[in-house]
Write a protein that holds these residues in place. Structure first.
Motif, PDB file in Angstrom:
ATOM      1  N   ASN A  34       2.655  10.090  -9.908  1.00 16.28           N
ATOM      2  CA  ASN A  34       1.837  10.337 -11.091  1.00 16.28           C
ATOM      3  C   ASN A  34       1.119  11.684 -10.991  1.00 16.28           C
ATOM      4  OD1 ASN A  34       2.588   7.963 -12.308  1.00 16.28           O
ATOM      5  ND2 ASN A  34       0.836   6.809 -11.515  1.00 16.28           N
ATOM      6  N   ALA A  35       0.680  12.047  -9.787  1.00 17.10           N
ATOM      7  CA  ALA A  35       0.006  13.339  -9.618  1.00 17.10           C
ATOM      8  C   ALA A  35       0.968  14.493  -9.881  1.00 17.10           C
ATOM      9  CB  ALA A  35      -0.580  13.442  -8.205  1.00 17.10           C
ATOM     10  N   VAL A  36       2.180  14.377  -9.387  1.00 17.74           N
ATOM     11  CA  VAL A  36       3.179  15.427  -9.622  1.00 17.74           C
ATOM     12  C   VAL A  36       3.504  15.514 -11.110  1.00 17.74           C
ATOM     13  CG1 VAL A  36       5.591  16.050  -9.212  1.00 17.74           C
ATOM     14  CG2 VAL A  36       4.147  15.368  -7.309  1.00 17.74           C
ATOM     15  N   SER A  37       3.631  14.380 -11.755  1.00 16.18           N
ATOM     16  CA  SER A  37       3.917  14.373 -13.188  1.00 16.18           C
ATOM     17  C   SER A  37       2.778  15.020 -13.975  1.00 16.18           C
ATOM     18  CB  SER A  37       4.134  12.940 -13.666  1.00 16.18           C
ATOM     19  OG  SER A  37       4.334  12.908 -15.062  1.00 16.18           O
ATOM     20  N   ALA A  38       1.547  14.729 -13.603  1.00 13.48           N
ATOM     21  CA  ALA A  38       0.403  15.339 -14.291  1.00 13.48           C
ATOM     22  C   ALA A  38       0.380  16.845 -14.081  1.00 13.48           C
ATOM     23  CB  ALA A  38      -0.903  14.711 -13.792  1.00 13.48           C
ATOM     24  N   GLN A  39       0.705  17.302 -12.878  1.00 13.43           N
ATOM     25  CA  GLN A  39       0.752  18.741 -12.620  1.00 13.43           C
ATOM     26  C   GLN A  39       1.843  19.402 -13.451  1.00 13.43           C
ATOM     27  OE1 GLN A  39       1.289  18.947  -8.387  1.00 13.43           O
ATOM     28  NE2 GLN A  39      -0.899  18.926  -7.952  1.00 13.43           N
ATOM     29  N   GLN A  40       2.985  18.758 -13.574  1.00 12.01           N
ATOM     30  CA  GLN A  40       4.061  19.320 -14.385  1.00 12.01           C
ATOM     31  C   GLN A  40       3.640  19.419 -15.845  1.00 12.01           C
ATOM     32  OE1 GLN A  40       7.190  16.582 -13.422  1.00 12.01           O
ATOM     33  NE2 GLN A  40       7.974  17.832 -11.733  1.00 12.01           N
ATOM     34  N   GLN A  41       2.962  18.393 -16.338  1.00 14.71           N
ATOM     35  CA  GLN A  41       2.503  18.432 -17.732  1.00 14.71           C
ATOM     36  C   GLN A  41       1.455  19.533 -17.931  1.00 14.71           C
ATOM     37  OE1 GLN A  41       3.785  16.630 -20.251  1.00 14.71           O
ATOM     38  NE2 GLN A  41       5.256  15.855 -18.772  1.00 14.71           N
ATOM     39  N   MET A  91       0.832  -1.215   0.000  1.00 16.22           N
ATOM     40  CA  MET A  91       0.000   0.000   0.000  1.00 16.22           C
ATOM     41  C   MET A  91       0.862   1.259   0.000  1.00 16.22           C
ATOM     42  SD  MET A  91      -3.105  -1.142   2.569  1.00 16.22           S
ATOM     43  CE  MET A  91      -3.368   0.515   3.088  1.00 16.22           C
ATOM     44  N   ALA A  92       1.941   1.252   0.751  1.00 14.10           N
ATOM     45  CA  ALA A  92       2.838   2.413   0.789  1.00 14.10           C
ATOM     46  C   ALA A  92       3.472   2.642  -0.576  1.00 14.10           C
ATOM     47  CB  ALA A  92       3.911   2.197   1.850  1.00 14.10           C
ATOM     48  N   HIS A  93       3.862   1.571  -1.224  1.00 16.25           N
ATOM     49  CA  HIS A  93       4.452   1.711  -2.562  1.00 16.25           C
ATOM     50  C   HIS A  93       3.424   2.245  -3.548  1.00 16.25           C
ATOM     51  CE1 HIS A  93       5.785   0.213  -6.544  1.00 16.25           C
ATOM     52  NE2 HIS A  93       6.924   0.686  -6.110  1.00 16.25           N
ATOM     53  N   SER A  94       2.204   1.725  -3.497  1.00 15.91           N
ATOM     54  CA  SER A  94       1.148   2.194  -4.403  1.00 15.91           C
ATOM     55  C   SER A  94       0.834   3.666  -4.169  1.00 15.91           C
ATOM     56  CB  SER A  94      -0.120   1.357  -4.214  1.00 15.91           C
ATOM     57  OG  SER A  94       0.130   0.019  -4.545  1.00 15.91           O
ATOM     58  N   THR A  95       0.804   4.079  -2.912  1.00 12.12           N
ATOM     59  CA  THR A  95       0.555   5.490  -2.613  1.00 12.12           C
ATOM     60  C   THR A  95       1.686   6.365  -3.131  1.00 12.12           C
ATOM     61  OG1 THR A  95      -0.641   4.816  -0.628  1.00 12.12           O
ATOM     62  CG2 THR A  95       0.032   7.115  -0.758  1.00 12.12           C
ATOM     63  N   GLY A  96       2.919   5.904  -3.013  1.00 11.84           N
ATOM     64  CA  GLY A  96       4.053   6.652  -3.551  1.00 11.84           C
ATOM     65  C   GLY A  96       3.957   6.811  -5.052  1.00 11.84           C
ATOM     66  N   VAL A  97       3.582   5.745  -5.752  1.00 12.47           N
ATOM     67  CA  VAL A  97       3.416   5.822  -7.204  1.00 12.47           C
ATOM     68  C   VAL A  97       2.275   6.767  -7.561  1.00 12.47           C
ATOM     69  CG1 VAL A  97       2.778   4.472  -9.242  1.00 12.47           C
ATOM     70  CG2 VAL A  97       4.431   3.572  -7.628  1.00 12.47           C
ATOM     71  N   LEU A  98       1.211   6.745  -6.766  1.00 15.79           N
ATOM     72  CA  LEU A  98       0.082   7.651  -6.997  1.00 15.79           C
ATOM     73  C   LEU A  98       0.517   9.107  -6.921  1.00 15.79           C
ATOM     74  CD1 LEU A  98      -3.169   7.929  -7.061  1.00 15.79           C
ATOM     75  CD2 LEU A  98      -2.890   8.299  -4.624  1.00 15.79           C
ATOM     76  N   PHE A  99       1.296   9.454  -5.892  1.00 13.15           N
ATOM     77  CA  PHE A  99       1.764  10.823  -5.753  1.00 13.15           C
ATOM     78  C   PHE A  99       2.747  11.193  -6.859  1.00 13.15           C
ATOM     79  CE2 PHE A  99       0.459  10.419  -1.183  1.00 13.15           C
ATOM     80  CZ  PHE A  99      -0.536  11.376  -1.265  1.00 13.15           C
TER      81      PHE A  99
END
Length: 108
Positions: free
Chosen positions: A46-53, A36-44
């Motif tokens: 992806n969110a940062v990457s989407a904000q950058q785009q 779960m911790a790894h999945s949450t890290g990947v989620l964040f």
């Protein structure tokens, strides 16, 4: 032929088996929390990457808008705005209002 095993050996094997079975729920939960911790890290991530785009797209849109503004010929813009200003829309509206008021008050 039956071979007898030392009771101390069977007791040691039994205790190690009990230990493994007893630790299984804790190990399973530990693995679950780690996943779960790894999945949450990947989620964040992806969110940062989407904000950058999104920021890149916004900067590109602003850049295109500024380029369009600067590419307009200032004399053409001035001429178009002068034509809009000289259409006399307000004069036409006030004339129509005067005519309507004249028809609505026939005693004048």
């Amino acid at each position: 032929m039956v071979e007898l095993v030392n009771p101390m050996v069977t007791d040691a094997v039994t205790q190690s088996n009990v230990k493994v079975v007893g630790e299984a729920p804790a190990m399973a939960l530990g693995t679950l929390y780690q996943s779960m911790a790894h999945s949450t890290g990947v989620l964040f991530e992806n969110a940062v990457s989407a904000q950058q785009q999104q920021n890149i797209l916004a900067q590109a849109a602003v850049n295109q808008g500024v380029m369009q503004i600067y590419s307009l010929d200032t004399t053409a813009v001035a001429g178009a705005s002068e034509k809009v200003a000289q259409t006399g829309t307000s004069d036409n509206l006030s004339s129509m209002l005067a005519v309507l008021q004249a028809f609505s008050n026939p005693q004048r």
